[in-house]
Motif scaffolding. Structure first.
Motif, PDB file in Angstrom:
ATOM      1  N   ALA A  74       6.598 -20.079  42.690  1.00 21.89           N
ATOM      2  CA  ALA A  74       7.005 -18.762  42.209  1.00 21.89           C
ATOM      3  C   ALA A  74       6.008 -17.718  42.706  1.00 21.89           C
ATOM      4  CB  ALA A  74       7.063 -18.745  40.688  1.00 21.89           C
ATOM      5  N   ALA A  75       6.503 -16.531  42.923  1.00 17.01           N
ATOM      6  CA  ALA A  75       5.699 -15.382  43.334  1.00 17.01           C
ATOM      7  C   ALA A  75       5.726 -14.362  42.196  1.00 17.01           C
ATOM      8  CB  ALA A  75       6.289 -14.772  44.602  1.00 17.01           C
ATOM      9  N   PRO A  76       4.846 -13.348  42.255  1.00 13.39           N
ATOM     10  CA  PRO A  76       4.875 -12.323  41.214  1.00 13.39           C
ATOM     11  C   PRO A  76       6.262 -11.708  40.996  1.00 13.39           C
ATOM     12  CG  PRO A  76       2.859 -12.118  42.465  1.00 13.39           C
ATOM     13  CD  PRO A  76       3.704 -13.156  43.179  1.00 13.39           C
ATOM     14  N   ALA A  77       7.082 -11.642  42.028  1.00 12.51           N
ATOM     15  CA  ALA A  77       8.433 -11.092  41.886  1.00 12.51           C
ATOM     16  C   ALA A  77       9.311 -11.953  40.978  1.00 12.51           C
ATOM     17  CB  ALA A  77       9.090 -10.949  43.260  1.00 12.51           C
ATOM     18  N   ASP A  78       8.908 -13.212  40.742  1.00  4.91           N
ATOM     19  CA  ASP A  78       9.665 -14.126  39.876  1.00  4.91           C
ATOM     20  C   ASP A  78       9.191 -14.087  38.422  1.00  4.91           C
ATOM     21  OD1 ASP A  78      11.202 -15.397  42.027  1.00  4.91           O
ATOM     22  OD2 ASP A  78       9.266 -16.246  42.641  1.00  4.91           O
ATOM     23  N   ALA A  79       8.262 -13.209  38.111  1.00  3.17           N
ATOM     24  CA  ALA A  79       7.612 -13.216  36.799  1.00  3.17           C
ATOM     25  C   ALA A  79       8.606 -13.144  35.641  1.00  3.17           C
ATOM     26  CB  ALA A  79       6.612 -12.059  36.697  1.00  3.17           C
ATOM     27  N   PHE A  80       9.613 -12.321  35.753  1.00  6.55           N
ATOM     28  CA  PHE A  80      10.538 -12.157  34.624  1.00  6.55           C
ATOM     29  C   PHE A  80      11.539 -13.301  34.525  1.00  6.55           C
ATOM     30  CE2 PHE A  80       8.468  -8.146  34.903  1.00  6.55           C
ATOM     31  CZ  PHE A  80       8.292  -7.803  33.573  1.00  6.55           C
ATOM     32  N   VAL A  81      11.822 -13.963  35.633  1.00  6.18           N
ATOM     33  CA  VAL A  81      12.644 -15.176  35.587  1.00  6.18           C
ATOM     34  C   VAL A  81      11.869 -16.271  34.852  1.00  6.18           C
ATOM     35  CG1 VAL A  81      13.665 -17.021  36.990  1.00  6.18           C
ATOM     36  CG2 VAL A  81      13.947 -14.618  37.667  1.00  6.18           C
ATOM     37  N   VAL A  82      10.610 -16.458  35.230  1.00  5.39           N
ATOM     38  CA  VAL A  82       9.770 -17.467  34.581  1.00  5.39           C
ATOM     39  C   VAL A  82       9.564 -17.103  33.107  1.00  5.39           C
ATOM     40  CG1 VAL A  82       7.508 -18.592  34.588  1.00  5.39           C
ATOM     41  CG2 VAL A  82       8.652 -18.081  36.757  1.00  5.39           C
ATOM     42  N   GLY A  83       9.317 -15.837  32.833  1.00  3.99           N
ATOM     43  CA  GLY A  83       9.150 -15.392  31.447  1.00  3.99           C
ATOM     44  C   GLY A  83      10.382 -15.671  30.601  1.00  3.99           C
ATOM     45  N   GLY A  84      11.557 -15.476  31.174  1.00  7.61           N
ATOM     46  CA  GLY A  84      12.794 -15.774  30.455  1.00  7.61           C
ATOM     47  C   GLY A  84      12.955 -17.259  30.178  1.00  7.61           C
ATOM     48  N   LEU A  85      12.585 -18.086  31.154  1.00  6.23           N
ATOM     49  CA  LEU A  85      12.669 -19.538  30.949  1.00  6.23           C
ATOM     50  C   LEU A  85      11.701 -20.001  29.863  1.00  6.23           C
ATOM     51  CD1 LEU A  85      12.936 -20.708  34.666  1.00  6.23           C
ATOM     52  CD2 LEU A  85      14.721 -20.918  32.921  1.00  6.23           C
ATOM     53  N   LEU A  86      10.491 -19.450  29.870  1.00  5.70           N
ATOM     54  CA  LEU A  86       9.522 -19.842  28.843  1.00  5.70           C
ATOM     55  C   LEU A  86       9.992 -19.393  27.460  1.00  5.70           C
ATOM     56  CD1 LEU A  86       6.931 -21.191  27.995  1.00  5.70           C
ATOM     57  CD2 LEU A  86       5.692 -19.104  28.658  1.00  5.70           C
ATOM     58  N   PHE A  87      10.570 -18.216  27.389  1.00  5.38           N
ATOM     59  CA  PHE A  87      11.133 -17.748  26.112  1.00  5.38           C
ATOM     60  C   PHE A  87      12.241 -18.688  25.643  1.00  5.38           C
ATOM     61  CE2 PHE A  87      14.349 -15.378  23.764  1.00  5.38           C
ATOM     62  CZ  PHE A  87      13.584 -14.908  22.700  1.00  5.38           C
ATOM     63  N   ASP A  88      13.116 -19.091  26.556  1.00  7.43           N
ATOM     64  CA  ASP A  88      14.199 -20.015  26.203  1.00  7.43           C
ATOM     65  C   ASP A  88      13.642 -21.346  25.714  1.00  7.43           C
ATOM     66  OD1 ASP A  88      15.986 -18.062  26.992  1.00  7.43           O
ATOM     67  OD2 ASP A  88      16.468 -19.033  28.911  1.00  7.43           O
ATOM     68  N   LEU A  92      -0.458 -21.509  39.041  1.00  5.77           N
ATOM     69  CA  LEU A  92       0.721 -21.649  39.878  1.00  5.77           C
ATOM     70  C   LEU A  92       1.912 -22.045  39.031  1.00  5.77           C
ATOM     71  CD1 LEU A  92       1.153 -24.969  41.513  1.00  5.77           C
ATOM     72  CD2 LEU A  92      -1.195 -24.409  40.993  1.00  5.77           C
ATOM     73  N   VAL A  93       3.070 -21.644  39.494  1.00  6.74           N
ATOM     74  CA  VAL A  93       4.332 -21.976  38.855  1.00  6.74           C
ATOM     75  C   VAL A  93       5.249 -22.528  39.938  1.00  6.74           C
ATOM     76  CG1 VAL A  93       6.392 -21.048  37.716  1.00  6.74           C
ATOM     77  CG2 VAL A  93       4.123 -20.260  37.014  1.00  6.74           C
ATOM     78  N   VAL A  94       5.817 -23.690  39.665  1.00  4.77           N
ATOM     79  CA  VAL A  94       6.856 -24.227  40.537  1.00  4.77           C
ATOM     80  C   VAL A  94       8.190 -23.905  39.866  1.00  4.77           C
ATOM     81  CG1 VAL A  94       5.478 -25.986  41.691  1.00  4.77           C
ATOM     82  CG2 VAL A  94       6.568 -26.539  39.524  1.00  4.77           C
ATOM     83  N   LEU A  95       9.131 -23.465  40.678  1.00  2.02           N
ATOM     84  CA  LEU A  95      10.398 -22.957  40.168  1.00  2.02           C
ATOM     85  C   LEU A  95      11.540 -23.711  40.835  1.00  2.02           C
ATOM     86  CD1 LEU A  95      11.674 -20.704  38.383  1.00  2.02           C
ATOM     87  CD2 LEU A  95      11.589 -19.227  40.409  1.00  2.02           C
ATOM     88  N   ALA A  96      12.417 -24.314  40.017  1.00  2.00           N
ATOM     89  CA  ALA A  96      13.604 -25.001  40.531  1.00  2.00           C
ATOM     90  C   ALA A  96      14.778 -24.037  40.481  1.00  2.00           C
ATOM     91  CB  ALA A  96      13.899 -26.239  39.692  1.00  2.00           C
ATOM     92  N   GLU A  97      15.586 -24.086  41.546  1.00  2.00           N
ATOM     93  CA  GLU A  97      16.739 -23.200  41.633  1.00  2.00           C
ATOM     94  C   GLU A  97      17.947 -23.951  42.165  1.00  2.00           C
ATOM     95  OE1 GLU A  97      14.712 -18.950  42.748  1.00  2.00           O
ATOM     96  OE2 GLU A  97      14.818 -20.447  44.342  1.00  2.00           O
ATOM     97  N   ASP A  98      19.113 -23.511  41.749  1.00  2.00           N
ATOM     98  CA  ASP A  98      20.364 -24.009  42.296  1.00  2.00           C
ATOM     99  C   ASP A  98      20.571 -23.294  43.635  1.00  2.00           C
ATOM    100  OD1 ASP A  98      23.115 -24.172  43.035  1.00  2.00           O
ATOM    101  OD2 ASP A  98      23.671 -24.508  40.944  1.00  2.00           O
TER     102      ASP A  98
END
Length: 155
Positions: free
Chosen positions: A6-20, A49-55
């Motif tokens: 994940a990059a800084p541009a993914d911050a809100f996607v990661v934040g949403g996943l952590l909230f979920d 670091l954050v690893v992010l899985a995507e479809d």
């Protein structure tokens, strides 16, 4: 499924996943936006670091792993802590968690890490089995007792 850093541009996607994740387990949690703001800063740090899985078909995030690195006098490289690993509930048991964990371990190995630490609730037997299946143990080699994690919240 693809897994990437994940990059800084993914911050809100990661934040949403952590909230979920926190909401799923009825844990007290900051808002998804607050997590997003924090990840915007965290993802610029070399020890996070954050690893992010995507479809790949939709680009939708399907899970993430969040790791931190810290120095140690016990070796020449850092210790890695897997802080969080989460897969969107309807997509579990499809190998996404394994892909995230595999990529996370590879990434911290590339950074010279000498160990990966993971805290798991004792009652969470499925998660404990998952990590054990991937070579993690709560018993140090040569010992016959389990390791425990203690914490104390500070105000």
């Amino acid at each position: 499924m693809t897994v990437r850093l994940a990059a800084p541009a993914d911050a809100f996607v990661v934040g949403g996943l952590l909230f979920d994740f926190n909401t799923e387990f009825a844990s007290p949690t900051p808002s998804a936006a607050d997590f997003g703001d924090r990840f915007a800063t965290l993802l610029t740090r070399p020890d996070v670091l954050v690893v992010l899985a995507e479809d790949p078909a939709t680009g939708d995030a399907t899970g993430f792993g969040y790791l931190t690195l810290r120095p140690t006098p016990y070796g020449d490289g850092p210790l890695a802590q897997l802080e969080e690993l989460y897969v969107v509930p309807p997509l579990r048991d499809r190998g996404i968690g394994t892909a995230l964990l595999t990529r996370a371990v590879a990434e911290v190995e590339q950074r010279g890490a000498i160990e990966v630490h993971i805290n798991v609730d004792e009652v969470d037997t499925d998660t404990r089995r998952f990590y054990e299946r991937h070579g993690f143990s709560n018993i140090q080699p040569g010992e016959d007792f389990r390791m425990l994690c203690y914490l104390r919240e500070l105000t």
